[in-house]
Scaffold this motif. Structure first.
Motif, PDB file in Angstrom:
ATOM      1  N   LYS A  59     -11.264   9.048  -4.872  1.00 27.63           N
ATOM      2  CA  LYS A  59     -12.146   9.449  -5.962  1.00 27.63           C
ATOM      3  C   LYS A  59     -12.113  10.952  -6.218  1.00 27.63           C
ATOM      4  O   LYS A  59     -12.922  11.472  -6.981  1.00 27.63           O
ATOM      5  N   GLY A  60     -11.190  11.640  -5.585  1.00 23.13           N
ATOM      6  CA  GLY A  60     -11.127  13.087  -5.762  1.00 23.13           C
ATOM      7  C   GLY A  60      -9.702  13.570  -5.916  1.00 23.13           C
ATOM      8  O   GLY A  60      -8.826  12.842  -6.370  1.00 23.13           O
ATOM      9  N   PHE A  61      -9.467  14.818  -5.482  1.00 25.40           N
ATOM     10  CA  PHE A  61      -8.163  15.436  -5.610  1.00 25.40           C
ATOM     11  C   PHE A  61      -7.834  16.137  -4.303  1.00 25.40           C
ATOM     12  O   PHE A  61      -8.721  16.675  -3.633  1.00 25.40           O
ATOM     13  N   GLN A  62      -6.567  16.135  -3.944  1.00 28.72           N
ATOM     14  CA  GLN A  62      -6.154  16.622  -2.643  1.00 28.72           C
ATOM     15  C   GLN A  62      -4.878  17.435  -2.772  1.00 28.72           C
ATOM     16  O   GLN A  62      -3.895  16.978  -3.365  1.00 28.72           O
ATOM     17  N   PRO A  63      -4.845  18.674  -2.228  1.00 27.59           N
ATOM     18  CA  PRO A  63      -3.588  19.430  -2.209  1.00 27.59           C
ATOM     19  C   PRO A  63      -2.663  18.906  -1.121  1.00 27.59           C
ATOM     20  O   PRO A  63      -3.107  18.398  -0.089  1.00 27.59           O
ATOM     21  N   GLY A  64      -1.377  19.018  -1.354  1.00 29.47           N
ATOM     22  CA  GLY A  64      -0.413  18.553  -0.364  1.00 29.47           C
ATOM     23  C   GLY A  64       0.970  19.094  -0.665  1.00 29.47           C
ATOM     24  O   GLY A  64       1.222  19.701  -1.709  1.00 29.47           O
ATOM     25  N   LEU A  65       1.896  18.877   0.283  1.00 28.11           N
ATOM     26  CA  LEU A  65       3.274  19.318   0.139  1.00 28.11           C
ATOM     27  C   LEU A  65       4.177  18.127  -0.135  1.00 28.11           C
ATOM     28  O   LEU A  65       4.063  17.080   0.514  1.00 28.11           O
ATOM     29  N   VAL A  66       5.065  18.289  -1.098  1.00 31.92           N
ATOM     30  CA  VAL A  66       6.032  17.235  -1.402  1.00 31.92           C
ATOM     31  C   VAL A  66       7.093  17.215  -0.299  1.00 31.92           C
ATOM     32  O   VAL A  66       7.716  18.238  -0.007  1.00 31.92           O
ATOM     33  N   ARG A  67       7.274  16.057   0.328  1.00 33.62           N
ATOM     34  CA  ARG A  67       8.240  15.946   1.419  1.00 33.62           C
ATOM     35  C   ARG A  67       9.519  15.221   1.006  1.00 33.62           C
ATOM     36  O   ARG A  67      10.603  15.586   1.431  1.00 33.62           O
ATOM     37  N   ASN A  68       9.392  14.181   0.215  1.00 36.27           N
ATOM     38  CA  ASN A  68      10.568  13.410  -0.173  1.00 36.27           C
ATOM     39  C   ASN A  68      10.383  12.795  -1.545  1.00 36.27           C
ATOM     40  O   ASN A  68       9.258  12.602  -2.004  1.00 36.27           O
ATOM     41  N   LEU A  69      11.491  12.519  -2.161  1.00 34.38           N
ATOM     42  CA  LEU A  69      11.502  11.766  -3.406  1.00 34.38           C
ATOM     43  C   LEU A  69      11.931  10.352  -3.050  1.00 34.38           C
ATOM     44  O   LEU A  69      13.031  10.130  -2.543  1.00 34.38           O
ATOM     45  N   MET A  70      11.060   9.390  -3.279  1.00 32.42           N
ATOM     46  CA  MET A  70      11.308   8.022  -2.842  1.00 32.42           C
ATOM     47  C   MET A  70      11.882   7.187  -3.974  1.00 32.42           C
ATOM     48  O   MET A  70      11.429   7.273  -5.118  1.00 32.42           O
ATOM     49  N   GLN A  71      12.867   6.386  -3.630  1.00 32.36           N
ATOM     50  CA  GLN A  71      13.502   5.516  -4.602  1.00 32.36           C
ATOM     51  C   GLN A  71      13.030   4.089  -4.353  1.00 32.36           C
ATOM     52  O   GLN A  71      13.165   3.556  -3.260  1.00 32.36           O
ATOM     53  N   ILE A  72      12.461   3.463  -5.371  1.00 31.06           N
ATOM     54  CA  ILE A  72      11.870   2.139  -5.237  1.00 31.06           C
ATOM     55  C   ILE A  72      12.719   1.126  -5.991  1.00 31.06           C
ATOM     56  O   ILE A  72      13.086   1.344  -7.152  1.00 31.06           O
ATOM     57  N   GLY A  73      12.972   0.002  -5.356  1.00 32.52           N
ATOM     58  CA  GLY A  73      13.711  -1.056  -6.022  1.00 32.52           C
ATOM     59  C   GLY A  73      15.173  -1.081  -5.623  1.00 32.52           C
ATOM     60  O   GLY A  73      15.733  -0.093  -5.126  1.00 32.52           O
ATOM     61  N   LYS A  74      15.799  -2.212  -5.839  1.00 32.75           N
ATOM     62  CA  LYS A  74      17.210  -2.391  -5.524  1.00 32.75           C
ATOM     63  C   LYS A  74      18.053  -2.284  -6.797  1.00 32.75           C
ATOM     64  O   LYS A  74      17.628  -2.683  -7.867  1.00 32.75           O
ATOM     65  N   LYS A  75      19.223  -1.763  -6.622  1.00 33.84           N
ATOM     66  CA  LYS A  75      20.148  -1.655  -7.743  1.00 33.84           C
ATOM     67  C   LYS A  75      21.271  -2.662  -7.530  1.00 33.84           C
ATOM     68  O   LYS A  75      22.241  -2.403  -6.818  1.00 33.84           O
TER      69      LYS A  75
END
Length: 723
Positions: free
Chosen positions: A113-129
């Protein structure tokens, strides 16, 4: 057979138009074939829970789409809500920053219900190709920070995933570009372009400002001194400080990476401090801030929890209104996004319901943006069309049968109701179509504009039908109050002004109007007959309707006479219209003090009968136009709750100079106006405007037009949900 062109991999998002064989607003597709006439056939991708192999989407017009790179398409595809996709796309600078995120960049995300600062660690790929046509979704793995800018200790648990729509603010890492890596490194580095600075900018059509408001309300800073200690200089040490003055718009960054924005209201050295300090009025409330006081002493006045005092060296120009990374206050304004800010759907937006008004409208860059003396037009349009249903006939006409200027107005109204913001370009186009050069460049009177608006743009019959003493019927779009100041004692109400003006001019309404715009007895910004006027939230026009049956003021029988001189009689409820039956008329005017009165016989329908009680014809106040020093603003009631009032100023602030700058419109909630107007009329008449809140005083002293509507057509259904 029409020739078709085969295109290479080309992704797009549909930004407008009706659904056509699968394609609808917000959906993502890939072009397969494109015709010479601008139509495309393509594949349609399902996002979120509906992810899977693409389907044949049918045909879509090129002009109804916006091109996307593969990376952009993958980020948007993970956002299941099509409306949120378009909302993010309209926020061009934020979306660009999200697309260019590098590892360890600091972001602020929606969380619970709020907002949270954080660090981006990875870019996740969802789904199969599984085949070449598949498009996988992308999301971000974010590691939270605590309030002291330290990494969360819960490192053993899987990191949460967030879509691009969950990111509301982006701050670049100071460690240099590293490139986001796919999880497990199976696709290698993206090798994205290095960024020297990324800032989110609440652009037109986005809700980022409202989200930042909630973010700032987190209990991170409870006291003013803790706020001071948390502030860090965001501006590079190699950049010379930009001179500030009262009225400058600035930003201040805290050690946790959260940036607050505000306007300089005071400059100087507060008691107990050294060096130059600035008193800022923030865009939103922040716990621990004040109402303009510091150390027990008041330096300026603003709403509670919005005043922050910091050293001048900690302030930087507001980056939301600066393009590039130079930080120069003279830089050109950031250009508007290339994506259309609202769709051209034939479905018209209903008036903004009470439940959505504050979240959609309140804040900076909200409402209608002013430009070149347009405040008379901005305030009028906002008052008439933002929340009221009465004048909604513009949205009832088929779009294909209307004139071009009416279509332009329709788009302005729809944009205001859907996005909460209308840029100056849209209004300037409308002003040009009005056909008179003075409407484009000069300050006009709202009364003149209202007449042109209803008569020539909307092609509507006059709102009012008035019957004069000569039995001549005439039409009008507004009602101008004419009277002598000696006819009123003390501070008048709108009800008293209307009654006295109609009685003095022997005017009657032939029928109850759906909308009544009452113009006060003042002329421009210099002359006004009364120092202040008390608004009547309800206007009773029962005794002003031609041939309508009326009750005797004394006994309640069918009235046959009315008397102008009795209107101000202090022994007979001064300010109320007096009408009498034959018997009471003789008795009242038999008094020595009233023998000089001249009662007039009433024209009553022959079949009129006095039912007890007679039905009353009332109208409800829904907006007030005010003027001060040739500048128009408006107060609008956005719902039935007595405290549901907002204040709109299309030129509340300005960025840049006359050549390269632009106005910043602002809307403020003012429930204090509702509290004031809820008092008994006797207390209102005794009120001292100088002792009332700022906005209340402004309405009392600067009111120019009061807008009333029929009670059966007031506000949009608060439970309304757009399809």
């Amino acid at each position: 057979m029409e020739a078709k062109t085969v295109v290479k991999e080309k992704f797009f998002i549909v930004i407008r138009g009706k659904s056509r064989k699968g394609f609808c607003r917000g959906c993502i597709g890939r072009t397969e074939l494109e015709t010479e006439h601008g139509e495309m056939t393509g594949l349609l991708y399902g996002g979120g829970a509906n992810a899977g192999p693409p389907k044949n989407g049918g045909v879509v017009r090129r002009e109804d789409t916006y091109p996307l790179s593969r990376h952009q398409a993958q980020l948007l595809l993970y956002i299941s809500s099509t409306s949120k996709r378009l909302e993010l796309l309209c926020n061009a600078q934020l979306f660009s920053a999200i697309c260019e995120l590098t590892q360890d960049d600091l972001v602020v995300v929606r969380h619970r219900k709020g907002f949270q600062p954080g660090l981006v660690r990875n870019l996740m790929q969802i789904g199969k190709k599984e085949n070449k046509d598949d498009l996988q979704m992308l999301c971000f793995e974010v590691e939270f920070l605590d309030y002291d800018h330290n990494l969360s200790s819960k490192k053993s648990a899987p990191l949460p995933l967030f879509s691009a729509a969950d990111i509301v603010q982006v701050v670049p890492s100071s460690s240099g570009p590293q490139g986001l890596r796919w999880k497990e490194g199976q696709y290698g580095s993206l090798n994205r372009k290095a960024l020297t600075r990324i800032n989110s900018m609440p652009m037109i059509g986005s809700h980022t400002q409202q989200l930042q408001q909630q973010q700032l309300q987190q209990p991170q800073q409870q006291e003013q001194n803790r706020l001071e200690g948390a502030v860090v200089q965001k501006q590079s040490s190699s950049t010379s400080p930009v001179p500030l003055e009262v009225g400058s718009i600035v930003e201040v960054a805290s050690s946790s990476g959260v940036t607050v924005y505000g306007v300089v209201r005071w400059l100087g050295v507060p008691a107990g401090k050294t060096g130059d300090w600035a008193g800022l009025e923030l865009d939103y409330e922040v716990n621990g801030c004040t109402d303009g006081s510091y150390g027990g002493r008041r330096y300026f006045t603003c709403e509670g929890n919005r005043a922050l005092f910091v050293p001048v060296s900690k302030c930087s120009p507001d980056s939301r209104f600066i393009s590039g990374t130079t930080g120069s206050a003279n830089a050109k304004p950031t250009p508007l996004p290339l994506v259309p800010l609202s769709d051209d759907s034939e479905e018209d937006a209903p008036p903004i319901p009470e439940s959505k008004a504050l979240s959609l409208l309140v804040g900076r860059m909200r409402g209608i943006q002013g430009h070149i003396n347009s405040c008379y037009l901005d305030a009028t349009l906002f008052s008439l069309f933002s929340s009221s249903l009465t004048l909604d006939t513009i949205c009832q006409r088929p779009a294909e049968t209307e004139r071009p200027i009416t279509g332009t107005l329709r788009k302005i109204v729809n944009r205001l109701r859907r996005q909460g913001f209308v840029p100056a370009e849209s209004v300037m186009n409308f002003r040009k179509q009005l056909g008179c050069e003075t409407f484009r460049t000069e300050e006009k009177d709202p009364e003149e504009f209202i007449t042109v608006l209803f008569q020539k743009v909307l092609c509507m019959e006059p709102l009012l039908k008035l019957r004069s003493k000569e039995e001549i019927s005439q039409g009008a779009y507004t009602f101008q109050i004419f009277l002598e100041k000696e006819q009123m004692r003390g501070v008048p109400t709108v009800q008293q002004l209307l009654d006295t003006s109609c009685m003095s001019g022997e005017l009657k309404f032939e029928e109850v109007p759906s909308c009544l715009i009452v113009q006060m007895p003042r002329f421009g910004s210099k002359y006004k007959m009364f120092s202040h006027i008390i608004p009547s939230t309800e206007l009773d026009i029962t005794d002003l309707v031609y041939k309508a049956p009326r009750e005797c003021f004394i006994c309640g029988s069918l009235a046959q006479f009315e008397c102008l001189q009795c209107l101000t009689d202090r022994r007979l409820q001064p300010g109320r219209i007096k009408q009498y039956c034959d018997v009471c008329n003789t008795q009242v005017h038999g008094h020595p003090a009233r023998q000089g009165h001249h009662p007039r016989p009433l024209k009553v329908a022959e079949d009129a009968a006095c039912h007890h009680p007679l039905p009353r014809h009332t109208m409800q106040l829904f907006a007030v136009l005010c003027i001060q020093t040739s500048h128009y603003v408006s107060f609008v009631k956005y719902g039935p709750d007595p405290r549901s009032w907002i204040f709109f100023d299309s030129m509340a602030d300005r960025f840049g100079d006359d050549q390269q700058g632009y106005n910043i419109p602002k809307i403020r909630a003012c429930p204090e106006l509702g509290d004031f107007l809820s008092q008994p009329e006797e207390e209102l008449a005794c009120a001292d405007p100088s002792q009332t809140p700022e906005l209340v005083r402004r309405l009392l002293c600067d009111s120019y037009m009061f807008l009333y509507q029929s009670p059966d057509r007031q506000f949009a259904n608060p439970d309304h949900r757009e399809p």
